[in-house]
Design a protein around this motif. Structure first.
Motif, PDB file in Angstrom:
ATOM      1  N   ILE A   1      45.205  33.677  36.676  1.00 23.79           N
ATOM      2  CA  ILE A   1      45.814  32.384  36.979  1.00 23.79           C
ATOM      3  C   ILE A   1      45.022  31.773  38.128  1.00 23.79           C
ATOM      4  N   HIS A   2      44.669  30.515  37.978  1.00 24.40           N
ATOM      5  CA  HIS A   2      43.954  29.774  39.011  1.00 24.40           C
ATOM      6  C   HIS A   2      44.840  28.615  39.442  1.00 24.40           C
ATOM      7  N   TRP A   3      44.922  28.380  40.736  1.00 23.33           N
ATOM      8  CA  TRP A   3      45.662  27.236  41.281  1.00 23.33           C
ATOM      9  C   TRP A   3      44.677  26.282  41.941  1.00 23.33           C
ATOM     10  N   TYR A   4      44.844  24.990  41.641  1.00 23.84           N
ATOM     11  CA  TYR A   4      43.993  23.929  42.161  1.00 23.84           C
ATOM     12  C   TYR A   4      44.864  22.862  42.827  1.00 23.84           C
ATOM     13  N   ARG A   5      44.236  22.061  43.687  1.00 25.58           N
ATOM     14  CA  ARG A   5      44.918  20.888  44.234  1.00 25.58           C
ATOM     15  C   ARG A   5      43.924  19.745  44.298  1.00 25.58           C
ATOM     16  N   GLN A   6      44.479  18.551  44.196  1.00 24.74           N
ATOM     17  CA  GLN A   6      43.668  17.353  44.362  1.00 24.74           C
ATOM     18  C   GLN A   6      44.409  16.427  45.308  1.00 24.74           C
ATOM     19  N   LYS A   7      43.863  16.291  46.502  1.00 26.03           N
ATOM     20  CA  LYS A   7      44.440  15.385  47.490  1.00 26.03           C
ATOM     21  C   LYS A   7      44.058  13.957  47.126  1.00 26.03           C
ATOM     22  N   PRO A   8      44.857  12.983  47.576  1.00 29.20           N
ATOM     23  CA  PRO A   8      44.533  11.583  47.256  1.00 29.20           C
ATOM     24  C   PRO A   8      43.098  11.242  47.661  1.00 29.20           C
ATOM     25  N   ASP A   9      42.389  10.595  46.748  1.00 25.85           N
ATOM     26  CA  ASP A   9      41.001  10.151  46.990  1.00 25.85           C
ATOM     27  C   ASP A   9      40.049  11.292  47.326  1.00 25.85           C
ATOM     28  N   ALA A  10      40.326  12.484  46.797  1.00 23.54           N
ATOM     29  CA  ALA A  10      39.454  13.642  47.041  1.00 23.54           C
ATOM     30  C   ALA A  10      39.167  14.349  45.716  1.00 23.54           C
ATOM     31  N   ALA A  11      38.159  15.180  45.746  1.00 24.75           N
ATOM     32  CA  ALA A  11      37.792  15.947  44.551  1.00 24.75           C
ATOM     33  C   ALA A  11      38.786  17.087  44.318  1.00 24.75           C
ATOM     34  N   LEU A  12      38.866  17.523  43.094  1.00 28.80           N
ATOM     35  CA  LEU A  12      39.679  18.680  42.737  1.00 28.80           C
ATOM     36  C   LEU A  12      39.082  19.917  43.396  1.00 28.80           C
ATOM     37  N   GLU A  13      39.929  20.764  43.981  1.00 30.39           N
ATOM     38  CA  GLU A  13      39.437  21.993  44.611  1.00 30.39           C
ATOM     39  C   GLU A  13      40.326  23.168  44.217  1.00 30.39           C
ATOM     40  N   ARG A  14      39.683  24.311  43.981  1.00 31.16           N
ATOM     41  CA  ARG A  14      40.464  25.507  43.675  1.00 31.16           C
ATOM     42  C   ARG A  14      40.998  26.080  44.975  1.00 31.16           C
ATOM     43  N   ILE A  15      42.263  26.501  44.941  1.00 32.21           N
ATOM     44  CA  ILE A  15      42.885  27.149  46.092  1.00 32.21           C
ATOM     45  C   ILE A  15      42.682  28.651  46.000  1.00 32.21           C
ATOM     46  N   LEU A  16      43.009  29.217  44.818  1.00 34.75           N
ATOM     47  CA  LEU A  16      42.960  30.666  44.669  1.00 34.75           C
ATOM     48  C   LEU A  16      42.976  31.047  43.201  1.00 34.75           C
ATOM     49  N   TYR A  17      42.711  32.314  42.938  1.00 38.24           N
ATOM     50  CA  TYR A  17      42.925  32.883  41.609  1.00 38.24           C
ATOM     51  C   TYR A  17      43.407  34.304  41.790  1.00 38.24           C
ATOM     52  N   PHE A  18      44.100  34.813  40.763  1.00 35.30           N
ATOM     53  CA  PHE A  18      44.513  36.209  40.802  1.00 35.30           C
ATOM     54  C   PHE A  18      44.981  36.656  39.430  1.00 35.30           C
ATOM     55  N   SER A  19      44.995  37.949  39.273  1.00 32.95           N
ATOM     56  CA  SER A  19      45.498  38.568  38.051  1.00 32.95           C
ATOM     57  C   SER A  19      46.610  39.524  38.453  1.00 32.95           C
ATOM     58  N   THR A  20      46.217  40.658  38.944  1.00 31.13           N
ATOM     59  CA  THR A  20      47.177  41.610  39.496  1.00 31.13           C
ATOM     60  C   THR A  20      46.708  41.939  40.903  1.00 31.13           C
ATOM     61  N   GLY A  21      47.613  42.288  41.763  1.00 28.70           N
ATOM     62  CA  GLY A  21      47.220  42.601  43.131  1.00 28.70           C
ATOM     63  C   GLY A  21      47.117  41.371  43.999  1.00 28.70           C
ATOM     64  N   ASN A  22      46.240  41.442  44.990  1.00 27.44           N
ATOM     65  CA  ASN A  22      46.111  40.362  45.966  1.00 27.44           C
ATOM     66  C   ASN A  22      45.331  39.182  45.405  1.00 27.44           C
ATOM     67  N   PRO A  23      45.741  37.956  45.763  1.00 32.27           N
ATOM     68  CA  PRO A  23      44.996  36.784  45.314  1.00 32.27           C
ATOM     69  C   PRO A  23      43.666  36.672  46.051  1.00 32.27           C
ATOM     70  N   VAL A  24      42.718  35.967  45.443  1.00 35.83           N
ATOM     71  CA  VAL A  24      41.429  35.684  46.058  1.00 35.83           C
ATOM     72  C   VAL A  24      41.419  34.199  46.405  1.00 35.83           C
ATOM     73  N   PHE A  25      41.353  33.898  47.699  1.00 37.31           N
ATOM     74  CA  PHE A  25      41.366  32.522  48.184  1.00 37.31           C
ATOM     75  C   PHE A  25      39.942  32.006  48.312  1.00 37.31           C
ATOM     76  N   ASP A  26      39.745  30.740  47.956  1.00 39.72           N
ATOM     77  CA  ASP A  26      38.434  30.130  48.116  1.00 39.72           C
ATOM     78  C   ASP A  26      38.146  29.799  49.584  1.00 39.72           C
ATOM     79  N   GLN A  27      39.170  29.422  50.330  1.00 40.63           N
ATOM     80  CA  GLN A  27      39.029  29.102  51.747  1.00 40.63           C
ATOM     81  C   GLN A  27      39.850  30.095  52.570  1.00 40.63           C
TER      82      GLN A  27
END
Length: 125
Positions: free
Chosen positions: A53-79
């Protein structure tokens, strides 16, 4: 002050073996005050325990950015800074993934998206 969370997605994804996956959400938007908790749910049909599962966000007037992804265990954050900002978990059924913002701020105003694919796609390409 209220923070407007927009949740917009309705994606159908397919794995290499042809098993369909469908993502849906129970609500189209969430409004929370500052320093409140926001829970964003992603319901996945055709999901297996090993799917990512990947989670993304797009702030107003900004590019789409990935927040994190994970399957099992701890998530992997991009920032690194998002590690304390977001929490993520799967329900015991495995078909619901929840992104939580424990203490909302004005900067959390965005459109949030989830995406899913299974590990066979990663192995095959």
């Amino acid at each position: 002050m209220f923070i407007q969370f927009h949740i917009k997605w309705h994606l159908s994804l397919f794995s290499v073996d042809g098993e369909a996956q469908k993502l849906t959400q129970p609500q189209m938007s969430i409004t929370r005050g500052e320093r409140k908790t926001a829970r964003i749910e992603c319901h996945v049909v055709g999901f297996s325990e090993n799917d990512y599962i990947h989670w993304y966000r797009q702030k107003p007037d900004a590019a789409l950015e990935r927040i994190l992804y994970f399957s099992t265990g701890n998530p992997v954050f991009d920032q690194v800074s998002d590690r304390g900002k977001f929490e993520v978990r799967k329900e015991s059924s495995g078909s619901i993934c929840i992104l939580t913002v424990p203490r909302t701020t004005k900067s959390d105003t965005a459109t949030y998206y989830c995406a899913a694919w299974d590990d066979t796609v990663l192995e095959s390409h």
